[in-house]
Design an enzyme around this catalytic site. Sequence first.
Site, PDB file in Angstrom:
ATOM      1  N   TYR A 128       0.822  -1.214   0.000  1.00  0.00           N
ATOM      2  CA  TYR A 128       0.000   0.000   0.000  1.00  0.00           C
ATOM      3  C   TYR A 128       0.855   1.264   0.000  1.00  0.00           C
ATOM      4  O   TYR A 128       0.722   2.128  -0.885  1.00  0.00           O
ATOM      5  CB  TYR A 128      -0.927  -0.005   1.212  1.00  0.00           C
ATOM      6  CG  TYR A 128      -1.902   1.151   1.240  1.00  0.00           C
ATOM      7  CD1 TYR A 128      -3.086   1.103   0.528  1.00  0.00           C
ATOM      8  CD2 TYR A 128      -1.622   2.305   1.988  1.00  0.00           C
ATOM      9  CE1 TYR A 128      -3.982   2.177   0.551  1.00  0.00           C
ATOM     10  CE2 TYR A 128      -2.506   3.372   2.015  1.00  0.00           C
ATOM     11  CZ  TYR A 128      -3.678   3.300   1.294  1.00  0.00           C
ATOM     12  OH  TYR A 128      -4.549   4.354   1.308  1.00  0.00           O
ATOM     13  N   LYS A 132       1.645   4.002  -3.116  1.00  0.00           N
ATOM     14  CA  LYS A 132       1.378   5.433  -2.958  1.00  0.00           C
ATOM     15  C   LYS A 132       2.647   6.247  -3.215  1.00  0.00           C
ATOM     16  O   LYS A 132       2.602   7.308  -3.849  1.00  0.00           O
ATOM     17  CB  LYS A 132       0.849   5.718  -1.549  1.00  0.00           C
ATOM     18  CG  LYS A 132      -0.491   5.077  -1.228  1.00  0.00           C
ATOM     19  CD  LYS A 132      -1.612   5.620  -2.101  1.00  0.00           C
ATOM     20  CE  LYS A 132      -2.965   5.068  -1.691  1.00  0.00           C
ATOM     21  NZ  LYS A 132      -4.072   5.539  -2.549  1.00  0.00           N
TER      22      LYS A 132
END
Length: 222
Positions: A128, A132
Site C-alpha cells: 500500500y 502510494k
Amino acid sequence: MTIRRATGGVGKILVNELAKKREFEKVTLITRRKLELPQGVEGADFNKIEQKIVDFDKLEANHAADFEGYDVGFCALGTTAGKAGKKGFYQVDHDYVVGSAKLAKAGGCKHFQLVSSAGANKDSCFLYTQTKGQVEKEITEMNFERLTIWRPNLLIVEREESRPAERILQSIAGPLDPGKFFSMDAPVLARVMIDYCFKPAKSVVDIIGNRDIHFMGQAKSS
C-alpha cells in the site's frame, strides 16, 4: 475543473462542496459510473456539474479529450487489496491514477491535487505505502505547474462498499483521536483541498500531512 473518481467517499464530498462554490463555474466528473447527484442541498448548484463516464483501462486510447481544458484536477481514486486483490489494487491505485494525471497534464491542467496516504514511500516493503510512494514520484516527475499531495492518515468516511476492518478502526479513532494525530474526517479534507486552490503555493510541490490538514481545517472554520 475536473474530479476523478467522484463515486468514492472523498470524491462524493468534494462534489457536494464544489457545487456550493460560486468560484467554480464548471465541474466535470470523470468517473467509472454515473453518480446520482443529491437534491435539495442548500446553496448547491448541481446544474454546473457534467459527468463523463470513462473506461479507465482505455484512458489514453479513448478518453484523452475528456481531460482537456481544466485548470484544477482533484484525484481521489483508490481501492484496497482486500477488495480488488493485489493486482487490482495496483491497477487502480497506480495505473489509473498515473494515467489520469498524465492525461490531465497533457490537457492543460495547471494545479493537480492528489489524495495519497500517510507513510507513502516508494521504498516501503508494504504494497500500500509503496504504491502510494511510486505514484507520488511519477506524478511529481510530470512537472505540473503546481502539485499538491495530501497525506491523510485513517480517513473517517462513509463508503459504499463494506470494509469491516476499516469500519472498526474508524469507530475507535473518532472518539480517541480528537487531536487528529492518526485520523482525518473526510469532509474536512475535502473542504481544505478546495480552499487550497485559492492559497499561494509554498512550493511547486506541496506535500501536506494529517496534522497540517487538521490545523488548516480548524483555521478555515474559525
